[in-house]
Design a protein around this motif. Structure first.
Motif, PDB file in Angstrom:
ATOM      1  N   LYS A  20      -1.205 -38.001 104.687  1.00  0.00           N
ATOM      2  CA  LYS A  20      -1.282 -37.788 106.134  1.00  0.00           C
ATOM      3  C   LYS A  20       0.099 -37.570 106.747  1.00  0.00           C
ATOM      4  O   LYS A  20       0.246 -36.846 107.732  1.00  0.00           O
ATOM      5  CB  LYS A  20      -1.966 -38.984 106.801  1.00  0.00           C
ATOM      6  CG  LYS A  20      -3.459 -39.067 106.515  1.00  0.00           C
ATOM      7  CD  LYS A  20      -4.077 -40.288 107.174  1.00  0.00           C
ATOM      8  CE  LYS A  20      -5.570 -40.382 106.859  1.00  0.00           C
ATOM      9  NZ  LYS A  20      -6.186 -41.606 107.453  1.00  0.00           N
ATOM     10  N   ALA A  21       1.110 -38.192 106.149  1.00  0.00           N
ATOM     11  CA  ALA A  21       2.481 -38.041 106.646  1.00  0.00           C
ATOM     12  C   ALA A  21       3.140 -36.772 106.115  1.00  0.00           C
ATOM     13  O   ALA A  21       4.288 -36.483 106.449  1.00  0.00           O
ATOM     14  CB  ALA A  21       3.312 -39.259 106.252  1.00  0.00           C
ATOM     15  N   ASN A  22       2.408 -36.044 105.269  1.00  0.00           N
ATOM     16  CA  ASN A  22       2.911 -34.806 104.665  1.00  0.00           C
ATOM     17  C   ASN A  22       4.184 -35.061 103.859  1.00  0.00           C
ATOM     18  O   ASN A  22       5.136 -34.282 103.898  1.00  0.00           O
ATOM     19  CB  ASN A  22       3.167 -33.746 105.736  1.00  0.00           C
ATOM     20  CG  ASN A  22       3.341 -32.347 105.151  1.00  0.00           C
ATOM     21  OD1 ASN A  22       2.769 -32.029 104.102  1.00  0.00           O
ATOM     22  ND2 ASN A  22       4.140 -31.518 105.801  1.00  0.00           N
ATOM     23  N   PHE A 127      17.846 -40.449  98.716  1.00  0.00           N
ATOM     24  CA  PHE A 127      16.889 -39.761  97.846  1.00  0.00           C
ATOM     25  C   PHE A 127      15.597 -39.426  98.596  1.00  0.00           C
ATOM     26  O   PHE A 127      14.991 -38.371  98.366  1.00  0.00           O
ATOM     27  CB  PHE A 127      16.576 -40.622  96.617  1.00  0.00           C
ATOM     28  CG  PHE A 127      17.701 -40.693  95.639  1.00  0.00           C
ATOM     29  CD1 PHE A 127      18.068 -39.572  94.904  1.00  0.00           C
ATOM     30  CD2 PHE A 127      18.418 -41.863  95.455  1.00  0.00           C
ATOM     31  CE1 PHE A 127      19.126 -39.619  93.997  1.00  0.00           C
ATOM     32  CE2 PHE A 127      19.471 -41.928  94.553  1.00  0.00           C
ATOM     33  CZ  PHE A 127      19.831 -40.799  93.821  1.00  0.00           C
ATOM     34  N   ALA A 128      15.186 -40.317  99.491  1.00  0.00           N
ATOM     35  CA  ALA A 128      13.986 -40.047 100.283  1.00  0.00           C
ATOM     36  C   ALA A 128      14.162 -38.785 101.123  1.00  0.00           C
ATOM     37  O   ALA A 128      13.252 -37.953 101.222  1.00  0.00           O
ATOM     38  CB  ALA A 128      13.678 -41.244 101.189  1.00  0.00           C
ATOM     39  N   GLY A 129      15.344 -38.636 101.708  1.00  0.00           N
ATOM     40  CA  GLY A 129      15.619 -37.451 102.514  1.00  0.00           C
ATOM     41  C   GLY A 129      15.684 -36.179 101.689  1.00  0.00           C
ATOM     42  O   GLY A 129      15.244 -35.111 102.136  1.00  0.00           O
ATOM     43  N   LEU A 130      16.228 -36.270 100.495  1.00  0.00           N
ATOM     44  CA  LEU A 130      16.336 -35.104  99.619  1.00  0.00           C
ATOM     45  C   LEU A 130      14.967 -34.559  99.221  1.00  0.00           C
ATOM     46  O   LEU A 130      14.757 -33.331  99.158  1.00  0.00           O
ATOM     47  CB  LEU A 130      17.095 -35.467  98.343  1.00  0.00           C
ATOM     48  CG  LEU A 130      18.622 -35.563  98.393  1.00  0.00           C
ATOM     49  CD1 LEU A 130      19.140 -35.922  97.004  1.00  0.00           C
ATOM     50  CD2 LEU A 130      19.239 -34.254  98.865  1.00  0.00           C
ATOM     51  N   HIS A 131      14.038 -35.479  98.924  1.00  0.00           N
ATOM     52  CA  HIS A 131      12.776 -35.073  98.310  1.00  0.00           C
ATOM     53  C   HIS A 131      11.546 -35.236  99.201  1.00  0.00           C
ATOM     54  O   HIS A 131      10.434 -35.007  98.748  1.00  0.00           O
ATOM     55  CB  HIS A 131      12.562 -35.882  97.027  1.00  0.00           C
ATOM     56  CG  HIS A 131      13.695 -35.791  96.050  1.00  0.00           C
ATOM     57  ND1 HIS A 131      14.034 -34.623  95.421  1.00  0.00           N
ATOM     58  CD2 HIS A 131      14.570 -36.735  95.605  1.00  0.00           C
ATOM     59  CE1 HIS A 131      15.066 -34.836  94.616  1.00  0.00           C
ATOM     60  NE2 HIS A 131      15.420 -36.104  94.723  1.00  0.00           N
ATOM     61  N   ARG A 132      11.744 -35.615 100.453  1.00  0.00           N
ATOM     62  CA  ARG A 132      10.619 -35.917 101.348  1.00  0.00           C
ATOM     63  C   ARG A 132       9.745 -37.016 100.735  1.00  0.00           C
ATOM     64  O   ARG A 132       8.524 -36.892 100.637  1.00  0.00           O
ATOM     65  CB  ARG A 132       9.788 -34.665 101.653  1.00  0.00           C
ATOM     66  CG  ARG A 132      10.495 -33.669 102.572  1.00  0.00           C
ATOM     67  CD  ARG A 132       9.553 -32.543 103.006  1.00  0.00           C
ATOM     68  NE  ARG A 132       8.364 -33.052 103.681  1.00  0.00           N
ATOM     69  CZ  ARG A 132       8.317 -33.461 104.936  1.00  0.00           C
ATOM     70  NH1 ARG A 132       9.427 -33.444 105.691  1.00  0.00           N
ATOM     71  NH2 ARG A 132       7.191 -33.889 105.468  1.00  0.00           N
ATOM     72  N   PHE A 133      10.404 -38.102 100.342  1.00  0.00           N
ATOM     73  CA  PHE A 133       9.716 -39.264  99.809  1.00  0.00           C
ATOM     74  C   PHE A 133       9.703 -40.375 100.851  1.00  0.00           C
ATOM     75  O   PHE A 133      10.533 -40.400 101.766  1.00  0.00           O
ATOM     76  CB  PHE A 133      10.429 -39.794  98.555  1.00  0.00           C
ATOM     77  CG  PHE A 133      10.249 -38.948  97.326  1.00  0.00           C
ATOM     78  CD1 PHE A 133       9.312 -37.934  97.266  1.00  0.00           C
ATOM     79  CD2 PHE A 133      11.037 -39.188  96.202  1.00  0.00           C
ATOM     80  CE1 PHE A 133       9.148 -37.159  96.121  1.00  0.00           C
ATOM     81  CE2 PHE A 133      10.879 -38.433  95.049  1.00  0.00           C
ATOM     82  CZ  PHE A 133       9.941 -37.415  95.004  1.00  0.00           C
TER      83      PHE A 133
END
Length: 262
Positions: A20-22, A127-133
């Protein structure tokens, strides 16, 4: 606890939230402890990308060994799991040279311990920002809502908390079902933030089983006068930590400006 059904519920919740958060998956900091092992296993079971990140800062070799054992096992079982290692020891040491020198004290030790946790949080969000995690939190119910045993904007800085409604004993039960390595299941819980062998029990003064009991007693409206001996001691430890750490559990206070001043 219906362990299998709880696992399925959490895995479904994680997958639905990310979809849902894409977002493309999850990033989890792996410490070699039960909470991060269970959290990363649950994320892996969603089938979405799960990045396990080791972030040692003067870490004990035993903790590193357990973390690597878990990651290797997880990668063998799930093709969607990947890992990386970021040695933050040089970063931590450089930061220490950049801030003003102060006399050694217990407060300095605590400040530096919290700094380690915040460096790790920044790394996970990189890493979350790099990979949309999404950054998956590893805190359990006793730590997050009982005694506040975590670092504000450190391991408390996450996007979602899959095991924060589970007591520590329940996390262990789930870990056994998820086949978390035995070396992790039997290891003494530790935050690993002080660069020595101190356990969570050493820091808190009570075991997680004792804290779970105290948490239940508080919910039942009991007071310290209802107990004596070790029970009284444990209950007072819980109440003290629960009180002083409310600033971690409650929303950030906002100064509301009166309408007549606007």
């Amino acid at each position: 606890m219906q362990t299998e059904k709880v696992i399925d519920h959490i895995v479904t919740w994680l997958k639905e939230y990310a979809t849902k958060a894409n977002m493309n998956g999850f990033v989890v900091g792996i410490s070699g402890g039960i909470d991060s092992a269970v959290t990363s296993s649950l994320c892996a079971k969603t089938g979405l990308n799960t990045l396990c990140v080791e972030m040692p800062i003067h870490q004990a070799q035993s903790q590193i060994n357990r973390a690597q054992e878990h990651i290797n096992q997880l990668k063998e079982r799930f093709s969607n799991v990947s890992d990386t290692r970021v040695d933050l020891t040089p970063v931590f040491e450089e930061l220490k040279t950049a801030v003003p020198t102060v006399d050694p004290s217990a407060q300095l030790d605590l400040s530096l311990a919290n700094t380690r946790a915040r460096l790790r949080m920044s790394t996970l969000y990189y890493f979350a920002g790099l990979h949309r995690f999404l950054v998956a939190g590893t805190g359990n119910k006793v730590e997050d809502f009982g005694v506040g045993f975590y670092t504000k904007y450190g391991d408390g800085g996450v996007d979602l908390s899959p095991i924060a409604d589970l007591l520590k004993s329940e996390v262990y039960a789930i870990g056994k079902t998820l086949e978390v390595p035995n070396s992790i299941q039997i290891a003494a819980p530790t935050d690993g933030l002080f660069g020595d062998s101190r356990s969570d029990e050493d820091q808190i003064g009570a075991t997680y089983d004792e804290l779970e009991w105290a948490m239940k007693m508080k919910d039942q409206g009991k007071s310290s006068s209802d107990f004596e001996g070790r029970e009284s001691e444990v209950f007072n430890i819980f109440i003290r930590l629960n009180t002083v750490n409310q600033h971690k559990m409650n929303p950030i206070p906002v100064c509301k400006i009166p309408v007549n001043l606007l």
